[in-house]
Enzyme design. Structure first.
Site, PDB file in Angstrom:
ATOM      1  N   GLY A 144      66.738  95.581  95.994  1.00 63.08           N
ATOM      2  CA  GLY A 144      65.672  96.462  95.652  1.00 63.08           C
ATOM      3  C   GLY A 144      64.086  95.904  95.370  1.00 63.08           C
ATOM      4  N   THR A 145      63.924  96.769  95.595  1.00 69.27           N
ATOM      5  CA  THR A 145      62.593  96.750  95.684  1.00 69.27           C
ATOM      6  C   THR A 145      61.107  97.406  94.762  1.00 69.27           C
ATOM      7  OG1 THR A 145      61.890  97.519  97.269  1.00 69.27           O
ATOM      8  CG2 THR A 145      62.420  95.471  97.847  1.00 69.27           C
ATOM      9  N   THR A 146      60.333  96.829  94.554  1.00 70.44           N
ATOM     10  CA  THR A 146      59.621  97.963  93.629  1.00 70.44           C
ATOM     11  C   THR A 146      59.638  98.612  92.548  1.00 70.44           C
ATOM     12  OG1 THR A 146      58.677  97.710  95.999  1.00 70.44           O
ATOM     13  CG2 THR A 146      56.458  98.651  94.549  1.00 70.44           C
ATOM     14  N   ASP A 158      60.767 103.248  93.424  1.00 69.68           N
ATOM     15  CA  ASP A 158      61.611 103.764  94.825  1.00 69.68           C
ATOM     16  C   ASP A 158      62.763 103.856  95.149  1.00 69.68           C
ATOM     17  OD1 ASP A 158      61.639 100.545  95.706  1.00 69.68           O
ATOM     18  OD2 ASP A 158      61.757 101.825  97.269  1.00 69.68           O
ATOM     19  N   ALA A 201      59.729  97.072 102.976  1.00 63.18           N
ATOM     20  CA  ALA A 201      61.240  97.519 102.311  1.00 63.18           C
ATOM     21  C   ALA A 201      61.192  98.527 100.649  1.00 63.18           C
ATOM     22  CB  ALA A 201      61.547  96.004 101.493  1.00 63.18           C
TER      23      ALA A 201
END
Lengths: 235, 277
Positions: free
Chosen positions: B54-56, B71, B229
């Site tokens: 998972g990102t950001t 996100d 990503a």
């Protein structure tokens, strides 16, 4: 070596039961009422912090009479049992039936094996989607378990309180009505005819907690101001 | 100290759900304590195990509280593993938690953290202080260190409303469980440097709540623009970031409808500007 006196198992169990009953009879009463809005739990309890009523899980609450340290340890064990179960399976797999049977086993084991039985009586309540789906379990010091309909009264003058609550109980009651009925029951054995808000502990299991408050945790403790406001409401 | 019954009882009394699991059911912990120090069967620091990431996550303070947004994309190598994943969760009534890193472990740590806070509340009859919650989360991340060393790291962002102080606060962590209080705003994850740049320009003190939501969504938009990503707003699938606001009255999820409008405005303004960057 001195020979131990023989005591028959019947006598032993009877003595233990009498001992536990005496302990419980000294305590003040608790009333658990299932009604239209959910389940109301009302206890006569002058302490604002040592609770007789507690949250166990999303839809499950606990009420007890008897010795504080004994039912408090049972309450904590219940919270641990429910949280471990909900964490390892899923939240909806925690049921009052499962919890009540664990309590029944521990109370039964203590009653037969320990030096002294627990001087407690417990109620485990689970609120459902309708009053028919509510579960009320009563557990006594020897591990007996009973599935009750409508309401449970436990503690000191349970007979008198129970009589008064039974006379007024209807499934259509709202929370205010149920709490008023419980309070009227709790004073049935006294000279006064009202209890001040500071002398009682009240909590509810909301039937519609998801829709009304956006939380699956149905348990809500009412403070003195809430109780006074509820009692002032006119039906 | 003398081994009295009282000492034993006191030693066994815990309000922590994690501690209870460590003693009674260590197999249920997301960071398998029973294999402490043991190598995971597959993967090493050199070739990390392939698992969704998972990102950001962005978080910022505003007038009256704190906000967190994430996100919706999870990636596995260069493949999009999920377009629907949620990375921001309510931890309890007054705090939220966002997670970047290995998704599977992060989700389990989140679940454990949620139960931990609720368990404390039920046993003690009172909420844990915000600093107490932040420290517990740090301890959990530290417990995951052996896994992090093997490439399965989880980096959370924690935000909550400090009721006694009457303000929203923000905490970031490193993989060793180090806890750092952040001022104004912070971001974690692979797109964080782009989101951070955006936040520096867009954030200002005492933002009203609605503007804060717009700032968070725009920062995520900028992160998605440059980081492969991170997923941007998706009008085709009607997917918008997950945004939570925390204020004096509690933690609330911002409704989809509102986010669709905010994302729509941002996309429109960018299209009108007709600029490459």
């Amino acid at each position: 070596m001195t020979q131990q006196f023989y005591v028959s198992p019947e006598q032993l169990m009877k003595d233990r039961a009498d001992f536990a009953r005496k302990g419980i009879a000294r305590g003040r009463s608790v009333v658990v009422i299932s009604c239209r809005d959910g389940i109301a739990l009302v206890a006569e309890n002058p302490s604002p912090s040592l609770h007789k009523i507690g949250e166990i899980y999303d839809k499950i609450a606990f009420a007890a009479v008897g010795k504080y340290n004994e039912f408090e340890s049972l309450r904590q064990a219940g919270v641990r049992y429910a949280d471990v179960r909900g964490y390892s399976y899923d939240r909806e797999d925690v049921t009052a039936r499962g919890l009540a049977s664990v309590y029944a086993q521990s109370l039964g084991a203590v009653f037969t094996a320990e030096q002294k039985p627990f001087e407690v009586e417990l109620a485990v309540a689970e609120v459902g989607s309708s009053p028919d789906a509510d579960h009320l379990y009563r557990l006594t010091f020897d591990g007996s378990i009973a599935d009750e309909k409508g309401f449970i009264v436990m503690g000191g003058q349970a007979d008198k309180v129970s009589e008064s609550v039974a006379a007024g109980w209807q499934v259509e009651l709202d929370f205010a009505g149920a709490i008023r009925l419980a309070l009227a029951g709790l004073v049935a054995d006294k000279e006064t005819d009202t209890l001040p808000a500071s002398a009682v502990e009240v909590a509810v299991l909301d039937r519609g907690s998801e829709s009304s408050r956006g939380t699956r945790r149905a348990f809500r403790r009412l403070d003195d101001a809430d109780i006074t406001a509820l009692l002032a409401e006119e039906n | 100290m003398q081994e009295t019954t009282a000492n034993q009882v006191a030693a066994n009394a815990t309000s922590s759900f994690t501690e209870h699991l460590q003693r009674q059911r260590p197999d249920l912990l997301p960071f398998g304590q029973q294999h402490f120090g043991q190598q995971l069967p597959a993967g090493s620091a050199a070739t990390p195990l392939q698992a969704p990431h998972g990102t950001t996550i962005v978080a910022l303070t505003y007038a009256g509280g704190v906000l967190m947004a994430g996100d919706r994309r999870a990636t596995m190598g260069n493949v999009i593993a999920s377009r629907h994943i949620e990375k921001v969760f309510p931890a309890d009534q007054y705090s939220v938690l966002g997670i970047a890193g290995t998704a599977g472990i992060a989700l389990d740590i989140t679940r454990l953290f949620q139960v931990e806070l609720e368990h404390y509340e039920k046993i003690e009859g009172t909420l844990l202080s915000l600093d107490g919650k932040a420290n517990r989360l740090g301890a959990m991340i530290r417990s995951n260190l052996p896994m992090a060393m093997q490439g399965l790291a989880v980096v959370p962002l924690f935000a909550g409303f400090d009721r006694p102080a009457g303000l929203g606060r923000l905490f970031s962590y490193d993989v060793t469980g180090g806890r750092y209080e952040e001022q104004e705003h912070h971001t974690v994850g692979s797109g964080s440097m782009f989101a951070r740049g955006a936040l520096k320009k867009l954030w200002r003190p005492n933002l009203p709540e609605q503007d804060a939501v717009a700032v968070a969504v725009e920062a995520l938009y900028d992160a998605a623009d440059d980081d492969s990503a991170t997923g941007g707003p998706d009008p085709v699938r009607q997917l918008w970031p997950v945004v939570y606001v925390v204020n004096r009255t509690g933690a609330f999820r911002v409704p989809e409808r509102e986010l669709a409008a905010v994302a729509g405005t941002i996309i429109e303004s960018r299209a009108v500007a007709q600029r490459e960057a």
